[in-house]
Design a protein around this motif. Structure first.
Motif, PDB file in Angstrom:
ATOM      1  N   PRO A 166       0.828  -1.055   0.195  1.00 38.83           N
ATOM      2  CA  PRO A 166      -0.033   0.030  -0.052  1.00 38.83           C
ATOM      3  C   PRO A 166       0.760   1.262  -0.174  1.00 38.83           C
ATOM      4  CG  PRO A 166      -0.732  -1.630   1.472  1.00 38.83           C
ATOM      5  CD  PRO A 166       0.699  -2.109   1.160  1.00 38.83           C
ATOM      6  N   SER A 167       0.445   2.322  -0.767  1.00 38.51           N
ATOM      7  CA  SER A 167       1.273   3.654  -0.605  1.00 38.51           C
ATOM      8  C   SER A 167       0.277   4.520  -0.126  1.00 38.51           C
ATOM      9  CB  SER A 167       1.661   3.693  -2.164  1.00 38.51           C
ATOM     10  OG  SER A 167       0.930   4.920  -2.721  1.00 38.51           O
ATOM     11  N   ALA A 168       0.993   5.544   0.382  1.00 40.09           N
ATOM     12  CA  ALA A 168       0.457   6.556   1.210  1.00 40.09           C
ATOM     13  C   ALA A 168      -0.408   7.442   0.065  1.00 40.09           C
ATOM     14  CB  ALA A 168       1.612   7.591   1.802  1.00 40.09           C
ATOM     15  N   ALA A 169       0.079   7.622  -1.061  1.00 43.47           N
ATOM     16  CA  ALA A 169      -0.533   8.475  -2.053  1.00 43.47           C
ATOM     17  C   ALA A 169      -1.712   7.535  -2.506  1.00 43.47           C
ATOM     18  CB  ALA A 169       0.317   8.678  -3.069  1.00 43.47           C
ATOM     19  N   ARG A 170      -1.707   6.419  -2.783  1.00 45.12           N
ATOM     20  CA  ARG A 170      -2.840   5.705  -3.422  1.00 45.12           C
ATOM     21  C   ARG A 170      -3.832   5.563  -2.218  1.00 45.12           C
ATOM     22  NH1 ARG A 170       1.487   1.803  -5.664  1.00 45.12           N
ATOM     23  NH2 ARG A 170       0.542   0.463  -4.090  1.00 45.12           N
ATOM     24  N   GLY A 188       5.030  16.848  -1.503  1.00 46.24           N
ATOM     25  CA  GLY A 188       3.986  15.536  -0.852  1.00 46.24           C
ATOM     26  C   GLY A 188       2.722  16.095  -1.622  1.00 46.24           C
ATOM     27  N   SER A 189       2.840  16.216  -2.928  1.00 48.85           N
ATOM     28  CA  SER A 189       1.712  16.826  -3.720  1.00 48.85           C
ATOM     29  C   SER A 189       0.815  15.741  -3.829  1.00 48.85           C
ATOM     30  CB  SER A 189       2.309  17.420  -5.205  1.00 48.85           C
ATOM     31  OG  SER A 189       2.956  16.343  -5.636  1.00 48.85           O
ATOM     32  N   GLY A 190       0.998  14.710  -3.849  1.00 44.11           N
ATOM     33  CA  GLY A 190      -0.014  13.278  -4.089  1.00 44.11           C
ATOM     34  C   GLY A 190      -0.491  13.147  -5.423  1.00 44.11           C
ATOM     35  N   LEU A 191      -1.564  12.360  -5.627  1.00 39.85           N
ATOM     36  CA  LEU A 191      -1.977  12.046  -6.763  1.00 39.85           C
ATOM     37  C   LEU A 191      -2.732  13.230  -7.410  1.00 39.85           C
ATOM     38  CD1 LEU A 191      -2.634   8.377  -6.349  1.00 39.85           C
ATOM     39  CD2 LEU A 191      -1.298   9.218  -8.418  1.00 39.85           C
ATOM     40  N   PRO A 192      -2.752  13.477  -8.994  1.00 41.96           N
ATOM     41  CA  PRO A 192      -3.658  14.470  -9.433  1.00 41.96           C
ATOM     42  C   PRO A 192      -5.064  14.272  -8.926  1.00 41.96           C
ATOM     43  CG  PRO A 192      -2.075  13.930 -11.050  1.00 41.96           C
ATOM     44  CD  PRO A 192      -1.842  12.799  -9.846  1.00 41.96           C
ATOM     45  N   ARG A 234       3.307  29.853 -11.125  1.00 38.93           N
ATOM     46  CA  ARG A 234       3.735  28.750 -11.442  1.00 38.93           C
ATOM     47  C   ARG A 234       3.970  27.792 -10.253  1.00 38.93           C
ATOM     48  NH1 ARG A 234       7.124  32.767 -13.048  1.00 38.93           N
ATOM     49  NH2 ARG A 234       8.792  32.414 -11.392  1.00 38.93           N
ATOM     50  N   VAL A 235       4.005  26.393 -10.455  1.00 33.57           N
ATOM     51  CA  VAL A 235       3.792  25.527  -9.573  1.00 33.57           C
ATOM     52  C   VAL A 235       4.754  24.410  -9.748  1.00 33.57           C
ATOM     53  CG1 VAL A 235       2.490  23.712  -8.132  1.00 33.57           C
ATOM     54  CG2 VAL A 235       1.356  25.731  -8.876  1.00 33.57           C
ATOM     55  N   VAL A 236       5.666  23.974  -8.569  1.00 34.83           N
ATOM     56  CA  VAL A 236       6.693  22.599  -8.955  1.00 34.83           C
ATOM     57  C   VAL A 236       5.790  21.794  -8.006  1.00 34.83           C
ATOM     58  CG1 VAL A 236       8.776  21.914  -8.485  1.00 34.83           C
ATOM     59  CG2 VAL A 236       8.563  23.967  -9.213  1.00 34.83           C
ATOM     60  N   TYR A 237       5.647  20.348  -8.592  1.00 41.14           N
ATOM     61  CA  TYR A 237       4.821  19.422  -7.747  1.00 41.14           C
ATOM     62  C   TYR A 237       5.998  18.811  -7.200  1.00 41.14           C
ATOM     63  CZ  TYR A 237       0.400  20.834  -9.144  1.00 41.14           C
ATOM     64  OH  TYR A 237      -0.910  21.724  -9.307  1.00 41.14           O
ATOM     65  N   VAL A 238       6.432  18.503  -6.059  1.00 37.96           N
ATOM     66  CA  VAL A 238       7.317  17.461  -5.551  1.00 37.96           C
ATOM     67  C   VAL A 238       6.712  16.300  -4.874  1.00 37.96           C
ATOM     68  CG1 VAL A 238       9.262  17.117  -4.045  1.00 37.96           C
ATOM     69  CG2 VAL A 238       8.486  19.453  -5.179  1.00 37.96           C
ATOM     70  N   ASP A 239       7.125  15.016  -5.097  1.00 40.28           N
ATOM     71  CA  ASP A 239       6.702  13.838  -4.335  1.00 40.28           C
ATOM     72  C   ASP A 239       7.983  12.763  -4.562  1.00 40.28           C
ATOM     73  OD1 ASP A 239       3.565  13.376  -3.476  1.00 40.28           O
ATOM     74  OD2 ASP A 239       5.027  11.600  -3.604  1.00 40.28           O
ATOM     75  N   ASN A 240       7.808  11.820  -3.634  1.00 41.49           N
ATOM     76  CA  ASN A 240       8.889  10.668  -3.914  1.00 41.49           C
ATOM     77  C   ASN A 240       8.336   9.338  -4.297  1.00 41.49           C
ATOM     78  OD1 ASN A 240       7.679   9.774  -1.594  1.00 41.49           O
ATOM     79  ND2 ASN A 240       9.305   9.724  -0.335  1.00 41.49           N
ATOM     80  N   ASP A 241       6.952   9.329  -4.566  1.00 36.95           N
ATOM     81  CA  ASP A 241       6.369   8.216  -4.721  1.00 36.95           C
ATOM     82  C   ASP A 241       6.160   7.909  -6.397  1.00 36.95           C
ATOM     83  OD1 ASP A 241       4.274   6.176  -5.356  1.00 36.95           O
ATOM     84  OD2 ASP A 241       3.358   6.470  -3.476  1.00 36.95           O
ATOM     85  N   PRO A 242       6.598   6.856  -7.038  1.00 42.01           N
ATOM     86  CA  PRO A 242       6.870   6.780  -8.271  1.00 42.01           C
ATOM     87  C   PRO A 242       5.389   6.782  -8.987  1.00 42.01           C
ATOM     88  CG  PRO A 242       7.615   4.710  -7.399  1.00 42.01           C
ATOM     89  CD  PRO A 242       7.198   5.792  -6.052  1.00 42.01           C
ATOM     90  N   ILE A 243       4.411   6.465  -8.121  1.00 43.95           N
ATOM     91  CA  ILE A 243       2.804   6.370  -8.903  1.00 43.95           C
ATOM     92  C   ILE A 243       2.531   7.882  -9.017  1.00 43.95           C
ATOM     93  CG2 ILE A 243       1.559   6.315  -6.763  1.00 43.95           C
ATOM     94  CD1 ILE A 243       0.388   4.064  -9.771  1.00 43.95           C
TER      95      ILE A 243
END
Ligand code: SAM
Length: 276
Positions: free
Chosen positions: A14-18, A78-82, A99-108
């Protein structure tokens, strides 16, 4: 989503983002996420309202930043899934040049974000980086390409600092980011609180221990201390549902939305003393 996963994505852990996507009623999750998410929601139905209340908090913060505060640059860590009303959509609705830079460490997240969010490379970008390495986030080529750090920036850490354990020193991470920002910049934080139901918060931590990210809820006082050295914008650090509440939006009382949040300004003036 079927269990066919993009390269680098583990559909069986399980992934935090999902999981968060599952609470929000999204479709970007696998059987392992739905199993863990169902187990969590059976015991803690408030997770669903907490996730929705958090999204509304995020929208109100970004709207405030893009309008009253006049901020045009955002670093969403920690932007999460769109999902609906992503940060650039809310910001650009009020401030078209934002302007926005989305940063995350989850490949999904990175796979989906590249496909959905970075459709206009002049205003949005996606960076694969980890909040535990704040210097790496600032130095990331996409941050450097998109953001002028001599001008005000809003750093958003919405529902992500609770994935840092005490060993990860979240207060130091916030302080390190603050050091990179010029006066007039902002830091927004929301964070899971563990005082409404300590026993069920502990259960949540147990389930997340089997996921891609360790979870650590914190007390109201601990969340408040994350803002040390910053000047809080009214109304300060409060339950996420209560922060500049908008009567046109759905509302969940704090016992159904287990998070505290706040927005603070980076200033060269003496910071607001933190109590608690
Ligand atoms: C609960 S979601 C929040 C999404 C969004 N910020 C919101 O509030 O709607 C947390 C996100 O933080 C990401 N995350 C967790 N630990 C992280 C870390 N150490 N560095 C970067 N991102 C992280 C997860 O992959 C996930 O996408």
């Amino acid at each position: 989503m079927s269990d066919h996963a993009p390269t680098g994505v583990d559909p069986y852990t399980p992934s935090a983002a999902r999981l968060y996507d599952f609470y929000l009623g999204g479709k970007d999750n696998y059987a392992a996420d739905r199993d863990a998410g169902t187990q969590l929601l059976q015991r803690i139905p408030e997770l669903r309202s907490t996730a929705h209340a958090n999204r509304y908090f995020l929208r109100r913060v970004v709207r405030h930043l893009a309008t009253e505060a006049g901020v045009r640059q955002f670093l969403d860590i920690g932007s999460g899934l769109p999902t609906q009303d992503n940060v650039h959509q809310v910001a650009q609705r009020h401030n078209p040049g934002a302007r926005v830079v989305y940063v995350d460490n989850d490949p999904i997240v990175l796979a989906h974000a590249h496909a959905l969010l970075a459709d206009d490379p002049s205003t949005t970008a996606v960076a694969n980086a980890d909040l535990r390495d704040p210097a790496g986030i600032i130095a990331h080529p996409e941050s450097q390409r998109m953001i002028d750090f001599t001008q005000p920036v809003a750093v958003l850490m919405i529902a992500v600092l609770h994935f840092l354990t005490d060993d990860d020193a979240p207060n130091d991470v916030v302080a390190a980011l603050r050091e990179e920002l010029c006066p007039g910049s902002y830091i927004a934080i929301s964070h899971l609180e563990n005082e409404t139901s300590p026993e069920r918060a502990a259960f949540m931590e147990q389930v997340y221990a089997r996921s891609s990210a360790t979870l650590q809820g914190r007390s109201h006082a601990e969340i408040h201390r994350l803002f040390t050295g910053l000047k809080l914008v009214e109304p300060g650090v409060v339950p996420i549902s209560e922060w500049r509440r908008d009567p046109t939006e759905p509302y969940w009382p704090p016992e159904q939305a287990w998070g505290d949040g706040g927005l603070a300004r980076v200033t060269s003036l003496p910071p607001t003393p933190i109590r608690g």
